[in-house]
Design an enzyme around this catalytic site. Sequence first.
Site, mmCIF file in Angstrom:
data_model
loop_
_atom_site.group_PDB
_atom_site.id
_atom_site.type_symbol
_atom_site.label_atom_id
_atom_site.label_comp_id
_atom_site.label_asym_id
_atom_site.label_seq_id
_atom_site.Cartn_x
_atom_site.Cartn_y
_atom_site.Cartn_z
ATOM 1 N N HIS A 52 -7.897 -4.823 17.617
ATOM 2 C CA HIS A 52 -8.785 -5.912 18.013
ATOM 3 C C HIS A 52 -8.124 -7.278 17.856
ATOM 4 C CE1 HIS A 52 -9.324 -5.605 13.680
ATOM 5 N NE2 HIS A 52 -9.879 -6.802 13.669
ATOM 6 N N HIS A 56 0.857 -1.186 0.000
ATOM 7 C CA HIS A 56 0.000 0.000 0.000
ATOM 8 C C HIS A 56 0.893 1.235 0.000
ATOM 9 C CE1 HIS A 56 -1.424 3.249 2.765
ATOM 10 N NE2 HIS A 56 -2.409 3.283 1.896
ATOM 11 N N VAL A 65 0.096 9.229 -1.009
ATOM 12 C CA VAL A 65 0.622 10.559 -0.720
ATOM 13 C C VAL A 65 -0.525 11.535 -0.936
ATOM 14 C CG1 VAL A 65 3.079 10.178 -1.149
ATOM 15 C CG2 VAL A 65 1.572 10.608 -3.081
ATOM 16 N N GLY A 114 -17.884 10.385 0.046
ATOM 17 C CA GLY A 114 -16.987 10.118 -1.067
ATOM 18 C C GLY A 114 -17.484 8.999 -1.964
ATOM 19 N N HIS A 139 12.806 -1.326 3.897
ATOM 20 C CA HIS A 139 13.023 -0.303 4.921
ATOM 21 C C HIS A 139 14.232 0.575 4.616
ATOM 22 C CE1 HIS A 139 10.029 -0.552 8.138
ATOM 23 N NE2 HIS A 139 9.864 -1.802 7.736
#
Length: 314
Positions: free
Chosen positions: A178, A113, A116, A262, A152
């Site tokens: 959860h 995912h 910006v 939306g 990373h």
Amino acid sequence: MSVDIPAIRRYLLALQADICRALETEDGSATFIEDAWQRPDDDPSGLRGGGISRTLADGAVFEKAGVGFSDVRGTQLPPSATARKPELAGKTWEALGVSLVLHPRNPHVPTSHMNVRFFVADAAGDAPVWWFGGGFDLTPFYGYDEDCGHWHRTARDATGAHYPRFKSWCDDYFFLKHRAEPRGIGGVFFDDFNAPGFTDSFALMRSVGDAFLPAYLPIVQRRKTATYGERERNFQLYRRGRYVEFNLVWDRGTHFGLQSGGRTESILMSLPPLVRWDYGWQPEPGSPEARLYKHFLQPRDWAQTTPQPATFPS
């Protein structure tokens, strides 16, 4: 302080186009379908503006890919926005962004995912309130230290001195409360970013957007031909359930989009095409599936990690 919304719009549209071209090339069989949409002037939600939703389905590499651009304006912010910034209640606003989610076919290729975005309230006022946000995160099913380290390190190079804070922010944000577990191995995430001023803030957003393909495509290229069977496929579908849970229960962007009226089809195009939930399922101790939980879904400084050999076929 003035903000250059046309420059942001040009960058985001170019970013969407560049990413879609690269993903089509990588997939080699499927192409993106474009759906350009515009809010009608009499839209009862009060929203104006539009966007471009691009989706790819049933590809050789990507089972589903969605890359969306939106530029919408409104006169009333939803509760998901004003809860954190009550001073914005009643102000006009505009939000621009590119968001993508990629669901690969091979379980050895992680889901990814990226988004910006830019937000401004009361743009016509003397002191508009604005900020940038975004980031990217990785959700492996069968993890590889080499891939996580590369991901990373690319994120670190894109964000520089901000990386430790943005990494921690990402770990905290993409956490399923959860389930008491992270969604994946994280990356970087930032929001409400404006302290350096418009020019430097915009440059940081561009750096993050431009880093996505160099971060992700080498992983895809290493893993897209890995052997897998029904066991790996079932685990992939089960773990996709966590992705759905996060997006619908916790994600602020999803909440903002739905609460503001939306475009539902564009908001939910991030969801995977197939998913499963198995009641009370637990991985077999010592299995590759258990390794995801024990090794990869744990706090770790991946940018400094020395790769360890995988315990399953690659």
